[in-house]
Design an enzyme around this catalytic site. Sequence first.
Site: not given
Ligand code: NAP
Length: 244
Positions: A9, A11-12, A87, A139, A152, A154, A185
């Site tokens: 994950g 890409s962003r 991630n 998380s 989520y 769980a 975040i």
């Molecule tokens: P995000 O901006 O939505 O990015 C999610 C990333 O996961 C994207 O690169 C996406 O790739 C990839 N992804 C989703 N489904 C996938 C799959 N089936 N196979 C491969 N890649 C996949 O989310 P983020 O905020 O950066 O979150 C990153 C991690 O941190 C996650 O595990 C999230 O649960 C955790 N987290 C985030 C927060 C928050 O507040 N943002 C808080 C706690 C935990 P594509 O776009 O290419 O599909």
Amino acid sequence: MTKTALVTGASRGIGSAIAEALCEEGYLVCLNYEKSEDRALEGCSRLMGRGYRTMTYRADVSDPGQVKDMLLKVKEKLGPVSLLVNNAGVSCQAQIQDLTDEMIDRTIGVNLKGQINTIRYAVPDMISNKCGNIINIASIWGLRGASCESLYAATKAGVIGLTRSLAMELAPSGIRVNCICPGVIDTDMMAEYDDVTKKQLAFDTPMGRLGTPEDVAEAVRYFAKEGSVFVTGQVLTVDGGFAG
Ligand code: NAP
């Protein structure tokens, strides 16, 4: 042995910041993505422009066959993975009675099975090399729960259990397993929240702001470094004090 990292994950959002931090730490990095090909390629070429060796690989982490192929391709191009950062994740907001089968399969498939898939295909080389480092992104919801995000939460609680168990199982093979629990975040994952809710979440954070992807990447940097070589099975919150 080469320092080769796979960031799922990437890409962003948080994954993209992690990939950049690991390049700066001297790793060759594979940026995995599923749908956001343009952003993954853009991130990869930006890092290559700075002289780092990177590659992208499209794979849905919930699909074991795709994950297996990804690990083989990374090994071929950059060497066996010595650092795996799990991630990739998806959010899911719904009351328990409104969850669909599709939501359940997708959320468990990406957030929990996805991490199990990458680990089981990365670990054999790590065991052979008697060296490996796994960092799982969970998380704070996995620690404290969250109303209307039970599914989520769980999956993220599952990631914490996976981390603690594997830390014990894999330590004799020279493999460390740690976990990071981000708080709120500011990434695309927050897009479902309106501005008022975001302001409230920042207010509820003792440090008075939302976290950034770089805040999480710095914690990954710590676990990736030699200096944390005796640290395993840990769950580190990066949340500005949100979870207390
Ligand atoms: P995000 O901006 O939505 O990015 C999610 C990333 O996961 C994207 O690169 C996406 O790739 C990839 N992804 C989703 N489904 C996938 C799959 N089936 N196979 C491969 N890649 C996949 O989310 P983020 O905020 O950066 O979150 C990153 C991690 O941190 C996650 O595990 C999230 O649960 C955790 N987290 C985030 C927060 C928050 O507040 N943002 C808080 C706690 C935990 P594509 O776009 O290419 O599909």
